[in-house]
Design a protein around this motif. Structure first.
Motif, PDB file in Angstrom:
ATOM      1  N   ASP A  52       0.836  -1.208   0.000  1.00  0.00           N
ATOM      2  CA  ASP A  52       0.000   0.000   0.000  1.00  0.00           C
ATOM      3  C   ASP A  52       0.867   1.253   0.000  1.00  0.00           C
ATOM      4  N   GLU A  71       2.607   1.664  -3.409  1.00  0.00           N
ATOM      5  CA  GLU A  71       1.723   2.238  -4.436  1.00  0.00           C
ATOM      6  C   GLU A  71       1.580   3.753  -4.266  1.00  0.00           C
ATOM      7  N   ARG A 125       0.335  -6.519  -8.359  1.00  0.00           N
ATOM      8  CA  ARG A 125      -0.070  -5.143  -8.034  1.00  0.00           C
ATOM      9  C   ARG A 125       0.984  -4.136  -8.478  1.00  0.00           C
ATOM     10  N   ILE A 126       2.255  -4.497  -8.317  1.00  0.00           N
ATOM     11  CA  ILE A 126       3.335  -3.615  -8.776  1.00  0.00           C
ATOM     12  C   ILE A 126       3.246  -3.405 -10.287  1.00  0.00           C
ATOM     13  N   SER A 181       0.251  -1.242 -11.270  1.00  0.00           N
ATOM     14  CA  SER A 181       0.496   0.174 -10.951  1.00  0.00           C
ATOM     15  C   SER A 181       1.435   0.804 -11.975  1.00  0.00           C
TER      16      SER A 181
END
Length: 245
Positions: free
Chosen positions: A72, A75, A108-109, A112
């Motif tokens: 989190d 990001e 997720r990386i 993003s």
């Protein structure tokens, strides 16, 4: 010769600040990778006052089991940098138990980075190159990010696949010290090669390798590819410029 150390953990040396200053003074383009987003602020502060040192925002796969919640924070910080690393997957025996979580975090990386566009990632892929490549293909539309495989240990087929995707490879002295490593580096497109130390996890003599020691890798690369040391350094610099344009 102008040198490039595209993967070094500067903040893990006891003389971190002095090493940043030394790299800048010597004109060595150095990518200071981080292992956790909590290390970002200090790295970025020191690098931002230099001409040649850049900081990368990382969340190391070997730390994901304990630090996955820091994604989190990662990001939130991504907008502050063009460089991402060290990130990726590690399927080695010590870290395989966290593979599902590693994949979740790395996905997720990548998402993003795809959304932001223009990021350059330094990627860890121990025993996991096929899955790393799968995720890149799944999550990154063509042209939305660039990738540099750090200390690549995958198969020749994995390397060809990565090269076909436009990936680069940062190589170090330890890779070039083995027959397998030299064979791999010989097989890679010369216009995709960068140099690194991965210090302090590699050594120069009895001491941890420092960015200034990357000249040894330049010489080994020259021998491996049958070119002069000057041409080897020039090739790496051209590749860096192409990567970062």
């Amino acid at each position: 010769m102008r040198l490039v150390d595209f993967h070094c953990h500067l903040d893990l040396y006891p003389d971190f600040e002095a090493l940043v200053a030394e790299s800048d003074r010597l004109g060595i383009f150095t990518l200071a990778v981080t292992t956790t987003p909590k290390a970002w602020a200090r790295n970025n502060k020191l690098a931002s006052s230099t001409k040649y040192v850049r900081a990368a925002l990382g969340l190391h796969p070997q730390l994901v089991a304990e630090r996955w919640r820091e994604i989190d924070l990662w990001e939130r910080l991504l907008a502050e940098t063009r460089y991402v690393g060290e990130v990726g997957l590690d399927a080695g025996p010590r870290f395989y138990a966290s593979m599902d979580r590693q994949i979740e975090v790395f996905r997720r990386i990548l998402r993003s980075c795809a959304q932001a566009g223009g990021k350059i990632l330094s990627i860890h892929s121990v025993r996991a190159a096929p899955k790393v490549l799968d995720l890149i293909e799944e999550e990154i539309p063509e042209g939305r990010a660039k990738f540099v495989f750090h200390w690549f240990t995958g198969s020749a087929a994995d390397a060809r696949r990565a090269a076909d995707l436009g990936c680069y490879f940062s190589i170090n002295s330890q890779m070039l010290a083995t027959d397998r490593g030299r064979a791999l580096v010989t097989s890679l497109p010369i216009d995709r090669l960068l140099t690194e130390t991965d210090g302090p996890f590699t050594s120069q003599g009895a001491d941890p390798a420092r960015p200034r020691d990357v000249g040894q890798t330049v010489k080994q690369l020259a021998t491996t590819r049958g070119i002069s040391s000057e041409e080897s350094a020039a090739v790496v610099l051209r590749n860096l410029k192409k990567l970062t344009v």
